[in-house]
Every structure is written in structure tokens, then in C-alpha cells.
Design a protein around this motif. Structure first.
Motif, PDB file in Angstrom:
ATOM      1  N   VAL A   1       0.824  -1.201   0.000  1.00  0.00           N
ATOM      2  CA  VAL A   1       0.000   0.000   0.000  1.00  0.00           C
ATOM      3  C   VAL A   1       0.864   1.260   0.000  1.00  0.00           C
ATOM      4  O   VAL A   1       1.749   1.421   0.845  1.00  0.00           O
ATOM      5  CB  VAL A   1      -0.939   0.026   1.228  1.00  0.00           C
ATOM      6  CG1 VAL A   1      -1.852   1.240   1.173  1.00  0.00           C
ATOM      7  CG2 VAL A   1      -1.751  -1.266   1.308  1.00  0.00           C
ATOM      8  N   ALA A   2       0.574   2.169  -0.945  1.00  0.00           N
ATOM      9  CA  ALA A   2       1.174   3.496  -0.966  1.00  0.00           C
ATOM     10  C   ALA A   2       0.264   4.452  -0.209  1.00  0.00           C
ATOM     11  O   ALA A   2      -0.933   4.520  -0.492  1.00  0.00           O
ATOM     12  CB  ALA A   2       1.346   3.970  -2.410  1.00  0.00           C
ATOM     13  N   VAL A   3       0.812   5.165   0.760  1.00  0.00           N
ATOM     14  CA  VAL A   3       0.054   6.193   1.475  1.00  0.00           C
ATOM     15  C   VAL A   3       0.557   7.542   0.962  1.00  0.00           C
ATOM     16  O   VAL A   3       1.671   7.964   1.281  1.00  0.00           O
ATOM     17  CB  VAL A   3       0.240   6.081   2.998  1.00  0.00           C
ATOM     18  CG1 VAL A   3      -0.526   7.193   3.710  1.00  0.00           C
ATOM     19  CG2 VAL A   3      -0.220   4.709   3.486  1.00  0.00           C
TER      20      VAL A   3
ATOM     21  N   THR B   1       3.660   2.099   2.891  1.00  0.00           N
ATOM     22  CA  THR B   1       4.810   2.984   2.741  1.00  0.00           C
ATOM     23  C   THR B   1       4.296   4.366   2.368  1.00  0.00           C
ATOM     24  O   THR B   1       3.442   4.493   1.478  1.00  0.00           O
ATOM     25  CB  THR B   1       5.750   2.487   1.625  1.00  0.00           C
ATOM     26  OG1 THR B   1       6.196   1.168   1.930  1.00  0.00           O
ATOM     27  CG2 THR B   1       6.951   3.405   1.473  1.00  0.00           C
ATOM     28  N   ILE B   2       4.783   5.396   3.037  1.00  0.00           N
ATOM     29  CA  ILE B   2       4.470   6.758   2.607  1.00  0.00           C
ATOM     30  C   ILE B   2       5.179   7.022   1.288  1.00  0.00           C
ATOM     31  O   ILE B   2       6.340   6.656   1.114  1.00  0.00           O
ATOM     32  CB  ILE B   2       4.888   7.770   3.682  1.00  0.00           C
ATOM     33  CG1 ILE B   2       3.964   7.644   4.904  1.00  0.00           C
ATOM     34  CG2 ILE B   2       4.852   9.198   3.147  1.00  0.00           C
ATOM     35  CD1 ILE B   2       4.356   8.519   6.061  1.00  0.00           C
ATOM     36  N   VAL B   3       4.473   7.653   0.348  1.00  0.00           N
ATOM     37  CA  VAL B   3       5.060   7.938  -0.957  1.00  0.00           C
ATOM     38  C   VAL B   3       4.971   9.433  -1.255  1.00  0.00           C
ATOM     39  O   VAL B   3       4.033  10.106  -0.850  1.00  0.00           O
ATOM     40  CB  VAL B   3       4.390   7.120  -2.082  1.00  0.00           C
ATOM     41  CG1 VAL B   3       4.536   5.624  -1.829  1.00  0.00           C
ATOM     42  CG2 VAL B   3       2.921   7.492  -2.261  1.00  0.00           C
ATOM     43  N   GLU B   4       5.960   9.904  -1.963  1.00  0.00           N
ATOM     44  CA  GLU B   4       6.050  11.290  -2.415  1.00  0.00           C
ATOM     45  C   GLU B   4       6.699  11.308  -3.794  1.00  0.00           C
ATOM     46  O   GLU B   4       7.189  10.275  -4.278  1.00  0.00           O
ATOM     47  CB  GLU B   4       6.886  12.126  -1.435  1.00  0.00           C
ATOM     48  CG  GLU B   4       6.100  12.667  -0.246  1.00  0.00           C
ATOM     49  CD  GLU B   4       5.379  13.962  -0.575  1.00  0.00           C
ATOM     50  OE1 GLU B   4       4.905  14.105  -1.722  1.00  0.00           O
ATOM     51  OE2 GLU B   4       5.313  14.828   0.312  1.00  0.00           O
TER      52      GLU B   4
ATOM     53  N   ILE C   1       5.711   3.897  -8.483  1.00  0.00           N
ATOM     54  CA  ILE C   1       4.283   3.653  -8.255  1.00  0.00           C
ATOM     55  C   ILE C   1       3.913   2.227  -8.637  1.00  0.00           C
ATOM     56  O   ILE C   1       2.958   1.648  -8.091  1.00  0.00           O
ATOM     57  CB  ILE C   1       3.416   4.676  -9.029  1.00  0.00           C
ATOM     58  CG1 ILE C   1       2.012   4.745  -8.421  1.00  0.00           C
ATOM     59  CG2 ILE C   1       3.346   4.337 -10.527  1.00  0.00           C
ATOM     60  CD1 ILE C   1       1.167   5.899  -8.945  1.00  0.00           C
ATOM     61  N   MET C   2       4.684   1.641  -9.534  1.00  0.00           N
ATOM     62  CA  MET C   2       4.387   0.284  -9.996  1.00  0.00           C
ATOM     63  C   MET C   2       4.659  -0.769  -8.912  1.00  0.00           C
ATOM     64  O   MET C   2       4.279  -1.927  -9.071  1.00  0.00           O
ATOM     65  CB  MET C   2       5.194  -0.034 -11.248  1.00  0.00           C
ATOM     66  CG  MET C   2       5.023   0.978 -12.380  1.00  0.00           C
ATOM     67  SD  MET C   2       3.288   1.264 -12.829  1.00  0.00           S
ATOM     68  CE  MET C   2       2.876  -0.324 -13.572  1.00  0.00           C
TER      69      MET C   2
END
Length: 323
Positions: free
Chosen positions: A69-71, A100-103, A160-161
Motif C-alpha cells: 500500500v502506498a500512502v 509505505t508513505i510515498v512522495e 508507483i508500480m
């Protein structure tokens, strides 16, 4: 379960019953008759601006979240005062297994233009309790935009993949170019790669930082690429707190907050959650909403909602369900 409150009832006075606002106003860009005919999306609402309030709302909209999961959260410019509190996010993450936090890096002048500077900023702002994936650190990948008027694909951070699902955790506030920044802005600008994707969205011909309704449409189309990519495995939470007229991109230079806090909204429908957030701002007493409404309308910000509707990204008809 608490009794649902329709959007129409909310704008007529349901807001008072929820204890959040004292007046109401119908938005110009939504036909209330047409909205009443649509199937309504569920938008969960809590006045509890706390880690526990956030966790309760996430539990109501997490049905499709699975796998890695991307947060997506805006982690802020150095020492930015208005971002979602880190301790809230820290408390939420155990409820989101394998998260995982994503930016992504940014286009405007900032330490976050580079991955190295971005990681320094993350440390400055206290995002050291969890992994943070800067998704464009290793380049871009193109996602298609179905039915786009301005763009047919968007360059997003390649990483993102890696993810099966996305939790869009958004600080709802004003925005210098977008009028307001809700879930749509968080996924569109936030997931676009810093060097390529963000320029795709911001540039119009020779003008890099173009605004107005055309920019809103490009931003919406960028968001559609993300929404379509995750399909049913994406959900949205808007935190209506510390709502400066400026985005968290402004950091310590953001205009002082003059709009009162409202609460937290959550939905599996991106249009519904952003529409409800805007409606709650417009339902505030005139003196309290004036600054943020002026920012929204002076930037053609409501056109975000209209173009999301045109691209069938969700519904503007919703019912508010207090939690």
C-alpha cells in the motif's frame, strides 16, 4: 450507524446539526436537480481532529485496500506549520499493513527538487518513523489518461508500480494555483514526476506556470491516470484543518490560517470527497469562509469538480454519514 445526511440536506441546514457550521450556500457549478437524481456516494465525516478520528474514518473506507500500500501524503516544505500531524500518520500506519508513505520530487524552487534535498527535508520535518518512497528517484513511468482533452498520458514516479493499493491522505486547504488542494490535487500533482510529469500538468504552450480552467482540466486528467491505475484499490481522506489559502508547498511562508477547522471526511469516491469538502467550506458563515472562497473562485478552482464529473471520475451527489 448514524443516519446519513444528504448533500442537499447538509447545505440546507444539516451542517448545523453536525455542529460544524452555521450557514449554507449552494455551489454554482452543481445542478441540484441533476445531483439529486444520481446515486449518492457515501462520505463519512468526523469532527474528531485527532489520530483516533483519522483511524475511525479509515476503517470505514478501506474495503479495497490490499497488498503493498502506498500512502500518499504531503510531507511538507522544511518546518511547514500546517501539514497533517506526523503523530496522526504514525498512529494510522499500523492499521494499514504493508504500507509505505510515498512522495515525488517537485518542480518549483525547493530543496525537494532533488531526491537528496527531499530526504533532508523529510528528516527536518520528522518523517523518520517509517519508510518514505520518493517514487521518481529512479525516473518515470507513463500512465494512460483515458478520454483526456489535454494529455493522453502522465509521467509519474516509476516506483508507483511497486504498489497494489493507495491511501490518499490529504490536507485539504487553499492553493496558489489550484484554488484548493484536495484529494485530486494530491494524486495528480503529488504523483506526477518532478522533472517531467509536473511540467506536463503546469505548462500551457510557452507558459510554464499557467493557471485557470485549462490548468484545472490538466490536473484532473493527471489525477484520472492515478485513479484508473488503482481502480477499486484506492481510497480518499481529506483533513479539513489549518486551512491556509496557501498550499503546504508554501511552507513557513503560507498565509496565516483564518478559516476554522471543520473535521475529517473520507470516501471511496474522489469527486464526492472533494465536493463535500468544498461544500463544507462554503457552508461556513460568510466572514469565516471569505478568504478561502475568494482563493478558490479567483483561480477557477471549482472547475476541478466539473471536469472530474465530465470524465466520470465519481459523483457530486453524496450523503454525509457522521462517525
Amino acid at each position: 450507524m448514524s443516519k446519513p445526511v444528504s448533500r442537499r440536506d447538509f447545505l440546507k441546514g444539516g451542517a448545523v446539526a453536525l455542529g460544524t457550521v452555521a450557514a449554507a450556500r449552494t455551489l454554482r457549478n452543481v445542478d441540484p436537480v441533476f445531483a439529486a437524481q444520481e446515486e449518492k456516494a457515501e462520505v463519512f465525516f468526523s469532527r474528531d481532529l485527532s489520530a483516533e478520528g483519522l483511524r475511525k474514518l479509515y476503517a470505514r473506507v478501506n474495503q479495497g485496500i490490499r497488498g503493498k500500500v502506498a500512502v500518499k501524503v504531503h510531507t511538507g516544505e522544511p518546518n511547514g506549520p500546517n501539514i497533517i500531524p506526523r503523530e496522526w500518520v504514525r498512529a494510522l500506519l499500523p492499521d494499514v499493513p504493508n504500507a509505505t508513505i510515498v512522495e515525488c520530487n517537485v518542480l518549483y524552487p525547493s530543496p525537494r527538487q532533488t531526491t537528496e534535498g527531499h530526504r533532508t527535508t523529510l528528516a527536518t520535518n520528522g518523517w523518520d518513523f517509517c519508510p518514505v518512497d520518493i517514487m521518481d528517484a529512479d525516473g518515470d513511468v507513463n500512465l494512460p489518461v483515458a478520454g483526456g482533452k489535454w494529455i493522453s498520458e502522465l509521467a509519474v514516479g516509476r516506483n508507483i508500480m511497486r504498489y497494489d493499493s493507495m491511501v490518499v491522505l490529504t490536507h485539504f486547504k487553499g492553493h496558489t494555483m489550484g484554488g484548493f488542494g484536495g484529494s485530486l490535487k494530491n494524486v495528480a500533482i503529488g504523483c506526477a514526476s518532478g522533472k517531467v510529469g509536473k511540467e506536463q500538468l503546469h505548462r500551457e504552450g510557452a507558459e510554464l506556470w499557467s493557471g485557470g480552467s485549462n490548468f484545472m482540466e490538466r490536473m484532473v486528467e493527471g489525477g484520472k491516470a492515478i485513479v484508473d491505475h488503482f481502480g477499486p484499490r484506492i481510497t480518499y481522506i481529506n483533513v479539513l484543518r489549518n486551512m491556509s489559502v496557501d498550499c503546504d508547498c508554501a511552507g513557513v511562508e503560507a498565509a496565516p490560517v483564518v478559516t476554522p477547522d471543520i473535521g475529517i471526511l473520507a470516501s471511496t469516491d474522489i469527486l464526492a470527497v472533494d465536493q463535500a469538502s468544498v461544500d463544507m467550506v462554503y457552508a461556513l458563515p460568510a466572514a469565516q469562509r471569505q478568504a478561502l472562497v475568494e482563493r478558490i473562485e479567483s483561480r477557477s478552482g471549482l472547475h476541478q469538480l466539473a471536469h472530474m464529473k465530465a470524465l466520470k471520475m465519481g459523483t457530486a451527489a453524496y450523503e454525509v454519514i457522521p462517525v
